[in-house]
Scaffold this motif. Structure first.
Motif, PDB file in Angstrom:
ATOM      1  N   TRP A  41      12.543   3.952 -51.770  1.00  0.00           N
ATOM      2  CA  TRP A  41      12.163   5.023 -52.141  1.00  0.00           C
ATOM      3  C   TRP A  41      10.574   5.152 -52.611  1.00  0.00           C
ATOM      4  O   TRP A  41       9.922   4.138 -52.895  1.00  0.00           O
ATOM      5  N   ALA A  42      10.242   6.460 -52.628  1.00  0.00           N
ATOM      6  CA  ALA A  42       8.787   6.815 -53.104  1.00  0.00           C
ATOM      7  C   ALA A  42       8.810   8.031 -53.945  1.00  0.00           C
ATOM      8  O   ALA A  42       9.817   9.069 -53.397  1.00  0.00           O
ATOM      9  N   ALA A  43       8.332   8.373 -55.152  1.00  0.00           N
ATOM     10  CA  ALA A  43       8.214   9.604 -55.834  1.00  0.00           C
ATOM     11  C   ALA A  43       6.875  10.064 -55.887  1.00  0.00           C
ATOM     12  O   ALA A  43       5.898   9.341 -56.551  1.00  0.00           O
ATOM     13  N   ASP A  44       6.468  11.537 -55.591  1.00  0.00           N
ATOM     14  CA  ASP A  44       5.298  11.930 -55.774  1.00  0.00           C
ATOM     15  C   ASP A  44       5.592  13.043 -56.620  1.00  0.00           C
ATOM     16  O   ASP A  44       6.553  13.244 -57.463  1.00  0.00           O
ATOM     17  N   GLY A  45       4.437  14.128 -56.894  1.00  0.00           N
ATOM     18  CA  GLY A  45       4.779  15.041 -57.771  1.00  0.00           C
ATOM     19  C   GLY A  45       5.713  16.187 -57.490  1.00  0.00           C
ATOM     20  O   GLY A  45       6.266  16.758 -58.563  1.00  0.00           O
ATOM     21  N   SER A  46       6.319  16.110 -56.207  1.00  0.00           N
ATOM     22  CA  SER A  46       7.404  16.952 -56.090  1.00  0.00           C
ATOM     23  C   SER A  46       8.752  16.433 -56.030  1.00  0.00           C
ATOM     24  O   SER A  46       9.670  17.389 -55.732  1.00  0.00           O
ATOM     25  N   GLY A  47       8.917  15.004 -56.306  1.00  0.00           N
ATOM     26  CA  GLY A  47      10.357  14.560 -56.301  1.00  0.00           C
ATOM     27  C   GLY A  47      10.353  13.064 -55.620  1.00  0.00           C
ATOM     28  O   GLY A  47       9.331  12.536 -55.369  1.00  0.00           O
ATOM     29  N   VAL A  48      11.500  12.734 -55.287  1.00  0.00           N
ATOM     30  CA  VAL A  48      11.832  11.509 -54.853  1.00  0.00           C
ATOM     31  C   VAL A  48      12.125  11.538 -53.302  1.00  0.00           C
ATOM     32  O   VAL A  48      13.073  12.483 -52.930  1.00  0.00           O
ATOM     33  N   GLN A  49      11.353  10.787 -52.543  1.00  0.00           N
ATOM     34  CA  GLN A  49      11.705  10.800 -51.053  1.00  0.00           C
ATOM     35  C   GLN A  49      12.208   9.356 -50.712  1.00  0.00           C
ATOM     36  O   GLN A  49      12.073   8.252 -51.057  1.00  0.00           O
ATOM     37  N   ILE A  50      13.065   9.498 -49.802  1.00  0.00           N
ATOM     38  CA  ILE A  50      13.997   8.203 -49.091  1.00  0.00           C
ATOM     39  C   ILE A  50      13.086   7.665 -47.993  1.00  0.00           C
ATOM     40  O   ILE A  50      13.067   8.597 -46.997  1.00  0.00           O
ATOM     41  N   THR A  51      12.594   6.469 -48.009  1.00  0.00           N
ATOM     42  CA  THR A  51      11.871   5.966 -47.041  1.00  0.00           C
ATOM     43  C   THR A  51      12.580   4.851 -46.069  1.00  0.00           C
ATOM     44  O   THR A  51      12.154   4.617 -44.952  1.00  0.00           O
ATOM     45  N   GLN A  52      13.676   4.457 -46.632  1.00  0.00           N
ATOM     46  CA  GLN A  52      14.536   3.484 -45.661  1.00  0.00           C
ATOM     47  C   GLN A  52      15.817   3.282 -46.498  1.00  0.00           C
ATOM     48  O   GLN A  52      15.890   3.474 -47.611  1.00  0.00           O
ATOM     49  N   ALA A  53      16.743   2.928 -45.654  1.00  0.00           N
ATOM     50  CA  ALA A  53      18.249   2.658 -46.187  1.00  0.00           C
ATOM     51  C   ALA A  53      18.683   1.641 -45.358  1.00  0.00           C
ATOM     52  O   ALA A  53      18.901   1.988 -43.938  1.00  0.00           O
ATOM     53  N   ARG A  54      19.218   0.636 -45.718  1.00  0.00           N
ATOM     54  CA  ARG A  54      19.945  -0.068 -44.746  1.00  0.00           C
ATOM     55  C   ARG A  54      21.091  -0.819 -45.490  1.00  0.00           C
ATOM     56  O   ARG A  54      21.199  -0.902 -46.907  1.00  0.00           O
ATOM     57  N   PRO A  55      22.207  -1.367 -44.744  1.00  0.00           N
ATOM     58  CA  PRO A  55      23.291  -1.920 -45.621  1.00  0.00           C
ATOM     59  C   PRO A  55      22.861  -3.268 -46.460  1.00  0.00           C
ATOM     60  O   PRO A  55      22.148  -3.985 -45.896  1.00  0.00           O
ATOM     61  N   MET A  56      23.349  -3.455 -47.620  1.00  0.00           N
ATOM     62  CA  MET A  56      23.146  -4.560 -48.286  1.00  0.00           C
ATOM     63  C   MET A  56      23.727  -5.863 -47.777  1.00  0.00           C
ATOM     64  O   MET A  56      25.033  -5.899 -47.182  1.00  0.00           O
ATOM     65  N   THR A  57      23.170  -6.853 -47.548  1.00  0.00           N
ATOM     66  CA  THR A  57      23.485  -8.214 -46.972  1.00  0.00           C
ATOM     67  C   THR A  57      23.947  -9.328 -48.056  1.00  0.00           C
ATOM     68  O   THR A  57      23.163  -9.132 -49.260  1.00  0.00           O
ATOM     69  N   ALA A  58      24.356 -10.080 -47.701  1.00  0.00           N
ATOM     70  CA  ALA A  58      24.744 -11.286 -48.669  1.00  0.00           C
ATOM     71  C   ALA A  58      25.293 -10.858 -49.921  1.00  0.00           C
ATOM     72  O   ALA A  58      24.918 -11.316 -50.998  1.00  0.00           O
ATOM     73  N   LEU A  59      25.916  -9.728 -49.917  1.00  0.00           N
ATOM     74  CA  LEU A  59      26.470  -9.241 -51.293  1.00  0.00           C
ATOM     75  C   LEU A  59      27.734 -10.001 -51.492  1.00  0.00           C
ATOM     76  O   LEU A  59      28.914 -10.029 -50.797  1.00  0.00           O
ATOM     77  N   PRO A  60      27.921 -10.661 -52.482  1.00  0.00           N
ATOM     78  CA  PRO A  60      29.313 -11.195 -53.115  1.00  0.00           C
ATOM     79  C   PRO A  60      30.453  -9.987 -53.204  1.00  0.00           C
ATOM     80  O   PRO A  60      30.293  -8.771 -53.375  1.00  0.00           O
ATOM     81  N   PRO A  61      31.784 -10.451 -52.875  1.00  0.00           N
ATOM     82  CA  PRO A  61      32.815  -9.663 -52.916  1.00  0.00           C
ATOM     83  C   PRO A  61      33.010  -9.034 -54.441  1.00  0.00           C
ATOM     84  O   PRO A  61      32.180  -9.532 -55.403  1.00  0.00           O
ATOM     85  N   PRO A  62      33.584  -8.070 -54.504  1.00  0.00           N
ATOM     86  CA  PRO A  62      33.772  -7.327 -55.990  1.00  0.00           C
ATOM     87  C   PRO A  62      34.656  -8.365 -56.835  1.00  0.00           C
ATOM     88  O   PRO A  62      35.544  -9.224 -56.294  1.00  0.00           O
ATOM     89  N   SER A  63      34.048  -8.409 -58.036  1.00  0.00           N
ATOM     90  CA  SER A  63      34.756  -9.350 -59.109  1.00  0.00           C
ATOM     91  C   SER A  63      36.004  -8.470 -59.720  1.00  0.00           C
ATOM     92  O   SER A  63      35.528  -7.393 -60.366  1.00  0.00           O
ATOM     93  N   VAL A  64      36.952  -9.055 -59.547  1.00  0.00           N
ATOM     94  CA  VAL A  64      38.177  -8.255 -59.998  1.00  0.00           C
ATOM     95  C   VAL A  64      38.938  -9.137 -60.845  1.00  0.00           C
ATOM     96  O   VAL A  64      39.080 -10.525 -60.760  1.00  0.00           O
ATOM     97  N   PRO A  65      39.450  -8.689 -61.891  1.00  0.00           N
ATOM     98  CA  PRO A  65      40.438  -9.215 -62.931  1.00  0.00           C
ATOM     99  C   PRO A  65      41.873 -10.048 -62.036  1.00  0.00           C
ATOM    100  O   PRO A  65      42.145  -9.568 -61.092  1.00  0.00           O
TER     101      PRO A  65
END
Length: 824
Positions: free
Chosen positions: A282-306
């Protein structure tokens, strides 16, 4: 490598506005551009841009002469890069790129400032993020500079690291294309990345943000230390670490509150839109936040559950059996039909449903999370005391080997081992694994019947020793059992003695610098004692697993003579045990029977019978485990033979690819030679996809070990766990992660390991103490450590990570602590 397919027919535009694309345009636009177009369609703020499609790349590749270069296996990636960087761009494409660039000028600008970004078709996919593998050129001005940047992006498809990355993830280079994005630069005051889940813990209720003043490329490249924020589900900042410029040491201003509050809802919307955690630039200029890229997160551990206590117990066992991520073929063969199913069947017989059932969560055939179901008692549990009592009376563990069912089991194992698998037709080959699975049903039934008597006999002897105040004798009393594991230890010692008779061979084995050198020694016909002794050992004990009895993807002992030779070498490097286990057991028996509390011959005779019954119970437990791996070598050979035939028929690219298939996919093939090509392509794609997913998850745990083995704390402790073998010992820590490390353990070392199984038992003869990541006081490591009389700590969760190899440590097996040795 082969050349890309010919360019698309005339009339199809090679440059498209970003807003015309979406998630379905991966083939034309690449992953990055397709995702950005999808965000635009969803109404998210994305800077305007245009995409030079993969069609343009294919045409340029042909003009650059990549056909001949790709057909030459000796052509290095650098030759492909040079060809693309030097090739002129076709006139019609040149006009389209210039026009698109001019269309990105902002109000009052003579020349647009753009980012030129690569967007490969294998990029930003679940399982293969390709982060940083292809080029991005920021703040480009002028038509000629844009054209040069486009060529640079095309060429970056063939950098050495990108080629290696694709190869490691099993991505077919023939199918890779690249598009290029021209996107108006955001005059960023702040920029960075945002993760919609915690990349370290896997927590899905956290947003993790890295931010820097100016362009966000500094965050991605690591040029500066970004400000780091962890944000909770209600938008509350849970932690904030200031950024720092490593060149000057300066700490920049903190991320403004208005930028953070604008970014958070955008990040959540993107996560919800794609339906999985996202890595967002993301990048923020004087007018707000712009999204410049989005991709799936990789190598993400599974959710930690009780976890419930029953789930923690199951996990402590399963982490021992699954020290590595299983392949799809593991999950659908030995895991589905092997020891876990046997334990599940035993629990069901005694009235508990769900134990060791459904404990792996898969995505597209790849195991991603270990999470056992919650066990459920049933009405049958009420009958369990009667079932146990009946089996204790009827089934004597001392005579279990004469049970007709065991004799039939051994006959079936022999019949399976006699099969000439290479000579079987395809359907007959497919019938072999189900036969191997069926043998475990006999093992299950025998354990249902004989384990109650085994447990009762051990408990009775332990109670007697406690009442007489001789609890310290229990381990040695039980250690006198004649088991297949003890037989294997004795056979190794005898093999070492045979080698000792040849001083020159002994010297050569001790001096060997690698497992391969040991194997070459054993293959030398000039050393028949070693050669013949090794062959006899492997014939007798080679069915044992090297890693886990739940896995078909890892070899059995008969496939790894170097492991056996390494243990022989270690025995040669130390003197023979002056007090073998059997001698300690006899001494403990004599001491117990001489106790004043056992007055009269009848009491002593009864105690002696109880000792022998307990030893028979231990022997049944060990030997029935030894036998339930008996079909594993045949099962592995049958599955490997199926992989060989599928590769020979062109269904798979490599015989080892069979590990990425599920058993139902293999068994559904009527004949490899006549399988339709469309189905072959589908299976090959599944293999590549799963291989990429496994590569992404390499090093990612399937379970949060802290949920199973919570830290017990304690000042100064390197690791804490469950007390599993009383006593205190000091020695250098030796991290042994698998059989390939066995030879590293020396006499007096502290064995620190992720798990153990019976193949590891000889190591306990040399270790001063044992520290294990997994397990429990009833696990293999704990039982053998107690039998050897050495301290042990199990269930540390992190011992192999927190204890340094070679560090002098003290293991307190009574209190479950590992600390630095005094003075170290």
């Amino acid at each position: 490598m082969t050349a890309p397919s010919p360019p698309s027919p005339p009339g199809r535009s090679s440059v498209l506005p970003l807003s015309a694309l979406g998630a379905g345009d991966l083939d034309r636009a690449g992953g990055k551009a397709a995702n950005l177009g999808e965000l635009l369609r969803a109404g998210l703020p994305v800077p305007p841009g245009a995409v030079i499609t993969t069609d343009a790349y294919v045409a340029a590749a042909h003009r650059a002469g990549l056909d001949a270069l790709l057909a030459d296996p000796a052509a290095p990636p650098s030759a492909l890069r040079r060809a693309l960087e030097d090739a002129p761009i076709a006139a019609d494409l040149d006009r389209e790129i210039r026009s698109a660039y001019q269309g990105l000028r902002g109000p009052g600008e003579d020349e647009a400032r753009v980012a030129v970004r690569s967007s490969a078709t294998a990029e930003d996919l679940p399982g293969a993020a390709f982060a940083g593998q292809q080029d991005t050129v920021l703040d480009v001005r002028g038509e000629e500079e844009v054209l040069a940047a486009v060529r640079r992006c095309w060429a970056s498809l063939w950098t050495d690291r990108a080629v290696s990355y694709r190869r490691e993830r099993g991505i077919d280079p023939h199918e890779v294309r690249i598009a290029v994005i021209l996107q108006r630069m955001v005059p960023a005051r702040w920029a960075g990345v945002a993760f919609t889940a915690d990349p370290v813990t896997g927590a899905r209720d956290r947003l993790v943000i890295d931010a820097v003043p100016g362009l966000g490329e500094a965050v991605v490249s690591g040029a500066v230390t970004a400000e780091h924020l962890v944000v909770g589900p209600a938008g509350r900042v849970l932690s904030r670490t200031p950024g720092r410029d490593p060149a000057t040491g300066a700490v920049p201003a903190a991320l403004p509150h208005e930028v953070l509050t604008a970014l958070l809802p955008l990040a959540r919307r993107i996560d919800e839109h794609f339906g999985r955690p996202q890595d967002i630039e993301w990048a923020a200029d004087g007018s707000g936040v712009q999204i410049t890229q989005a991709r799936p997160m990789t190598a993400l551990p599974p959710p930690s559950v009780p976890l419930s206590p029953a789930q923690r117990l199951q996990c402590s066992v399963l982490l021992e059996f699954l020290p590595v991520r299983p392949y799809p073929l593991d999950v659908t063969t030995q895991i589905a039909h092997g020891p876990a199913r046997m334990m599940q069947g035993i629990a069901r017989f005694y009235g508990v449903e769900g134990l060791f059932a459904g404990f792996l969560r898969e995505e597209d055939g790849v195991a991603v999370q270990l999470l056992p179901a919650r066990a459920r008692p049933t009405a049958r549990l009420l009958a369990t005391p009667a079932k146990l009592a009946a089996r204790i009376r009827r089934f004597d563990p001392a005579v279990w080997a004469r049970d007709p069912r065991q004799q039939e089991f051994l006959a079936e194992i022999a019949a399976l081992e006699d099969l000439d698998l290479a000579a079987l037709d395809w359907q007959s080959l497919l019938a072999v694994p189900p036969r191997a699975f069926a043998t475990l049903e006999t093992c299950r039934d025998l354990r249902i019947d004989y384990l109650p008597g085994s447990a009762a006999a051990v408990a009775r002897l332990a109670l007697l020793a406690l009442l007489l105040g001789e609890h310290a004798l229990i381990a040695d009393l039980l250690g006198g059992a004649r088991t297949r594991t003890a037989d294997a230890d004795r056979a190794l010692e005898e093999l070492a003695d045979a080698v000792r008779a040849d001083p020159a061979l002994t010297e050569r084995m001790i001096a060997a610098r690698s497992p391969e050198e040991l194997v070459r020694l054993a293959a030398d016909r000039g050393h028949p004692l070693l050669q013949d002794g090794l062959a006899r050992f492997l014939e007798e004990f080679g069915r044992r697993e090297t890693t886990s009895s739940m896995l078909v993807s890892t070899p059995t002992l008969d496939e790894c003579p170097e492991i056996v030779l390494g243990m022989v070498r270690a025995n040669l490097a130390r003197p023979r045990d002056a007090t073998p286990r059997a001698s300690r057991s006899r001494a403990a028996r004599s001491r117990l029977l001489a106790h004043p509390g056992l007055r009269g011959p009848r009491a002593a005779d009864r105690a002696d019978r109880w000792i022998r019954a307990a030893q028979a119970g231990v022997a049944f437990r060990e030997d029935s485990h030894f036998h339930f791996t008996a079909a594993l070598p045949t099962l592995r050979r049958a599955l490997r033979e199926s992989g060989r035939r599928l590769a020979a028929a062109g269904v798979l690219e490599d015989p080892e690819d069979v590990l990425h298939l599920r058993w139902e996919e293999i068994s559904a093939i009527p004949a490899p030679e006549s399988l339709p090509e469309a189905r072959c392509r589908e299976l090959r794609r599944a293999v590549r996809r799963r291989a990429a997913r496994r590569a992404e998850l390499e090093g990612v745990p399937m379970l949060d070990a802290a949920r199973v083995f919570p830290s017990r704390g304690g000042p100064g402790a390197l690791a804490t766990g469950m007390p599993s073998g009383a006593g205190i010992a000091t020695g250098p820590a030796r991290i042994i992660r698998g059989p390939e490390d066995f030879a590293r353990l020396q006499d007096g070392d502290v064995l620190v390991c992720p798990f153990t199984n019976p193949a590891w038992t000889p190591l306990f003869l040399r270790a001063a103490a044992v520290v294990v990541d997994a397990g429990s006081p009833g696990s293999h490591a704990a039982i053998v450590a107690r039998e050897q009389g050495i301290p042990s700590v199990t269930a540390t969760g992190t011992g192999t990570r927190l204890i340094e190899d070679g560090a002098l440590v003290t293991v307190d097996g009574t209190h479950g602590r590992v600390t630095p040795a005094a003075g170290s």
